[in-house]
Write a protein that holds these residues in place. Structure first.
Motif, short mmCIF file in Angstrom:
data_model
loop_
_atom_site.label_atom_id
_atom_site.label_comp_id
_atom_site.label_asym_id
_atom_site.label_seq_id
_atom_site.Cartn_x
_atom_site.Cartn_y
_atom_site.Cartn_z
N GLY A 26 34.16 46.47 36.56
CA GLY A 26 34.22 47.61 37.37
C GLY A 26 34.30 48.73 36.73
N PRO A 27 34.09 49.89 37.10
CA PRO A 27 34.56 51.32 36.63
C PRO A 27 35.78 51.38 36.57
CG PRO A 27 33.40 51.67 38.73
CD PRO A 27 33.33 50.18 38.41
N PRO A 28 36.46 52.35 35.58
CA PRO A 28 37.87 52.71 35.67
C PRO A 28 38.09 53.61 36.82
CG PRO A 28 36.69 53.77 33.79
CD PRO A 28 35.51 53.04 34.54
N THR A 29 38.72 53.29 37.84
CA THR A 29 38.84 54.24 38.85
C THR A 29 40.60 54.09 39.55
OG1 THR A 29 38.41 52.28 40.61
CG2 THR A 29 36.68 53.72 39.80
N HIS A 30 41.18 53.41 38.87
CA HIS A 30 42.73 53.21 39.50
C HIS A 30 43.70 53.34 38.47
CE1 HIS A 30 40.78 51.96 42.87
NE2 HIS A 30 41.68 51.65 43.73
N ALA A 31 44.77 53.98 38.40
CA ALA A 31 45.71 54.16 37.38
C ALA A 31 46.99 53.42 37.94
CB ALA A 31 46.07 55.55 37.09
N CYS A 44 42.18 49.64 27.08
CA CYS A 44 41.18 49.10 26.11
C CYS A 44 41.21 47.58 25.96
CB CYS A 44 41.40 50.10 24.89
SG CYS A 44 41.41 51.78 25.17
N GLU A 45 42.38 46.97 26.37
CA GLU A 45 42.24 45.56 26.10
C GLU A 45 41.54 44.87 27.21
OE1 GLU A 45 42.15 42.35 25.01
OE2 GLU A 45 43.43 43.01 23.71
N ALA A 46 40.07 44.34 26.64
CA ALA A 46 39.28 44.04 27.56
C ALA A 46 39.73 42.44 28.41
CB ALA A 46 38.04 43.74 26.81
N GLY A 47 40.56 41.77 27.65
CA GLY A 47 41.10 40.52 27.81
C GLY A 47 41.90 40.66 29.30
N PHE A 48 42.18 41.68 29.68
CA PHE A 48 43.04 42.04 30.94
C PHE A 48 42.19 42.07 32.13
CE2 PHE A 48 46.69 43.77 27.93
CZ PHE A 48 47.19 42.04 27.65
N TYR A 49 41.21 42.38 31.84
CA TYR A 49 39.93 42.79 33.08
C TYR A 49 39.63 41.43 33.78
CZ TYR A 49 39.78 47.71 31.50
OH TYR A 49 39.86 49.11 31.51
N VAL A 50 39.75 41.69 35.00
CA VAL A 50 39.20 40.55 35.85
C VAL A 50 37.66 40.75 36.41
CG1 VAL A 50 41.60 39.88 36.68
CG2 VAL A 50 39.99 41.43 37.94
N GLU A 106 39.25 48.70 39.78
CA GLU A 106 40.18 48.55 40.94
C GLU A 106 40.71 47.18 41.00
OE1 GLU A 106 39.88 49.03 45.90
OE2 GLU A 106 37.86 49.27 44.68
N LYS A 107 39.81 46.14 41.03
CA LYS A 107 40.24 44.84 40.97
C LYS A 107 41.14 44.30 39.80
CE LYS A 107 36.25 43.50 43.64
NZ LYS A 107 34.90 42.80 43.81
N SER A 108 41.11 44.88 38.67
CA SER A 108 42.10 44.67 37.74
C SER A 108 43.32 45.01 37.98
CB SER A 108 41.67 45.15 36.30
OG SER A 108 40.12 44.43 36.01
N ALA A 109 43.37 46.42 38.43
CA ALA A 109 44.61 47.17 38.89
C ALA A 109 45.36 46.36 40.03
CB ALA A 109 44.34 48.60 39.30
N LYS A 110 44.62 45.98 40.96
CA LYS A 110 45.11 45.40 42.12
C LYS A 110 45.81 43.89 41.82
CE LYS A 110 43.18 47.95 45.65
NZ LYS A 110 42.18 48.27 46.78
N TYR A 111 44.94 43.22 40.64
CA TYR A 111 45.39 41.90 40.30
C TYR A 111 46.78 42.01 39.72
CZ TYR A 111 45.64 37.52 37.82
OH TYR A 111 45.89 36.24 37.49
N TRP A 112 46.83 42.72 38.74
CA TRP A 112 48.04 42.96 38.08
C TRP A 112 49.24 43.45 38.73
CZ3 TRP A 112 48.69 40.04 33.96
CH2 TRP A 112 47.75 39.65 33.21
N SER A 113 48.97 44.34 39.71
CA SER A 113 49.97 44.98 40.41
C SER A 113 50.66 43.88 41.45
CB SER A 113 49.55 45.95 41.49
OG SER A 113 48.82 47.06 40.72
N GLN A 114 50.21 42.89 41.56
CA GLN A 114 50.80 41.89 42.39
C GLN A 114 51.29 40.56 41.77
OE1 GLN A 114 48.04 39.47 44.67
NE2 GLN A 114 46.49 39.43 43.06
N ILE A 115 51.30 40.60 40.42
CA ILE A 115 51.77 39.45 39.62
C ILE A 115 53.18 39.76 39.01
CG2 ILE A 115 51.49 38.29 37.52
CD1 ILE A 115 49.35 37.55 39.05
N PRO A 116 54.10 38.89 39.48
CA PRO A 116 55.64 38.92 39.08
C PRO A 116 55.66 38.32 37.45
CG PRO A 116 55.34 37.21 40.64
CD PRO A 116 53.92 37.74 40.45
N LEU A 117 56.52 39.11 36.85
CA LEU A 117 56.41 38.55 35.34
C LEU A 117 57.86 38.73 35.08
CD1 LEU A 117 53.80 41.11 33.53
CD2 LEU A 117 53.43 38.66 34.10
N PRO A 118 58.22 37.67 34.30
CA PRO A 118 59.56 37.56 34.06
C PRO A 118 60.34 38.67 33.27
CG PRO A 118 58.62 35.42 33.48
CD PRO A 118 57.28 36.63 33.87
#
Length: 420
Positions: free
Chosen positions: A360-365, A351-357, A375-387
């Motif tokens: 697109g429709p909500p298709t990925h978990a 629900c936090e809109a600021g995290f969406y790149v 999909e694009k938001s899920a793939k973006y955050w999936s590759q970001i290494p966070l401390p």
């Protein structure tokens, strides 16, 4: 966007200038116990009615603590660098009419504009689960925004305390630069990562760097609080860009520019997507009952018609109690559709809109938490290494801070439409 103004508009009927927003990773639109005052999951930075920035002016080299105290109690902002028991360098700061300063930290004292506490992954961040020993500095960092276009925002380590001072003690990493000015690092450091290509579906993760008290950029120390600083990276600056991540050792913040937010979906848009997916009447392929994503206001309670998914294959079902493979792996289930074995979890809309790149429709978990987004938001955050901790990095769900697992860190959901 839907953030309330931090400040009264400087002129009646005139929208105040928004510099940008800071969004804390690990929260799905609000803190678990609700946003309160300066403690919230999202903070908008607006142009202040009067400039609040400061800039360095006079430098004093002092040999007695009394003289140091005399300067720091003048009511002016200052940074003190303690070199030894008998030598302190005090840099006085003077008012800067061209900038506004915003301070972030754990302290609830008045100089802090945005109070940030340690994020507990899984977003079970209630009062009982409070971290006993926080690693976030009380006065962690300051963001300085130009009051004139293009409203550039810059980040600096450390914030001024209630006496308008920053103290770097004998043990803090500090040094004199070739041009003669002093600089230093805070105990656990302020790390920044600018994504390559901005905050879009095409972006790639950048390199994590450390920001000094004076805003220079350094490579990371060997461990988070090591005495020895990294190497100066002269080609990079402390200017924040849309999608920059700021890590305060215990909480990570996402910087969104006003322009970036203009092109980002809003909470209303996400609610419309939720209604759209529910209007398609997805069904449980086994129980044949209609599934419904709960409303954005009911984010914590699993509801009867809520969709569940097998995270190894992506098949979406209603809740059922069969398919357990063994008592040892309580959450390992066999999908009735394809026989794939894996975690079986309820799905939650991000629900936090600021995290969406993108919009697109909500298709990925995300796996293993089950937060759903485009999909694009899920793939973006999936590759970001966070401390994580003092020297580890891993990808995490932006909506709950759970460490991601699996081949892709996210899965495409397979919905069954209504049979009629």
């Amino acid at each position: 966007m839907f953030s309330p103004g931090q400040e009264e508009p400087s002129a009646p009927n005139k929208e105040p200038v928004k510099y940008g927003e800071l969004v804390v990773l690990g929260y799905n639109g609000a803190l678990p116990n609700g946003d309160r005052g300066r403690r919230k999951s999202r903070f908008a930075l607006y142009k202040r009615p009067k400039a609040s920035g400061v800039k360095p002016s006079t430098v004093h080299v002092i040999s007695t603590p009394q003289a140091s105290k005399a300067i720091s109690s003048k009511g002016q902002h200052s940074i003190s660098y303690t070199l030894s028991r008998n030598q302190t360098v005090v840099v006085e700061y003077t008012h800067d009419k061209d900038t506004d300063m915003f301070q972030v930290g754990r302290s609830t004292e008045s100089p802090i504009d945005f109070v940030v506490t340690d994020t507990i992954s899984g977003s079970q961040n209630n009062d009982e689960a409070q971290i006993t020993q926080s690693t976030i500095s009380r006065f962690a960092c300051r963001i300085v925004c130009d009051r004139n276009e293009p409203y550039t925002a810059r980040i600096f380590a450390a914030g001024f305390d209630s006496s308008k001072n920053i103290f770097l003690g004998e043990k803090a990493a500090k040094w004199t630069n070739p041009d003669g000015h002093m600089d230093g690092l805070t105990t656990n450091g302020v790390l920044v990562m600018h994504p390559r290509g901005g905050f879009t579906e095409e972006s790639q993760p950048g390199v994590w760097r450390e920001i000094s008290v004076c805003g220079d950029v350094y490579t990371l120390r060997e461990t988070r609080s090591a005495q020895q600083r990294g190497k100066l990276v002269e080609s990079e600056t402390n200017v924040l860009q849309d999608g920059s991540l700021i890590d305060l050792c215990g909480a990570t913040l996402l910087w969104r520019t006003a322009d970036g937010l203009f092109h980002t979906p809003t909470q209303k848009h996400i609610e419309a997507l939720r209604q759209e997916i529910n209007a398609a009447r997805p069904q449980c392929p086994v129980g044949l009952n209609t599934l419904v994503f709960p409303s954005i206001n009911r984010k914590e309670v699993v509801e009867e018609k809520q969709p569940w998914a097998y995270l190894s294959c992506g098949h979406v079902h209603g809740y059922h109690n069969w398919g357990h493979r063994s008592d040892t792996e309580a959450n390992e289930r066999e999908c009735p559709m394809c026989r794939t074995v894996g975690p079986y979890v309820p799905l939650w809309l991000g629900c936090e809109a600021g995290f969406y790149v993108d919009a697109g429709p909500p298709t990925h978990a995300f796996t293993p938490c089950g937060h759903v987004c485009s999909e694009k938001s899920a793939k973006y955050w999936s590759q970001i290494p966070l401390p994580h901790g003092t020297h580890a990095f891993h990808a995490a769900c932006p909506f709950c801070a759970t460490q991601l697992v699996g081949e892709q860190n996210c899965i495409k959901l397979i919905f069954q439409g209504p049979i009629d």
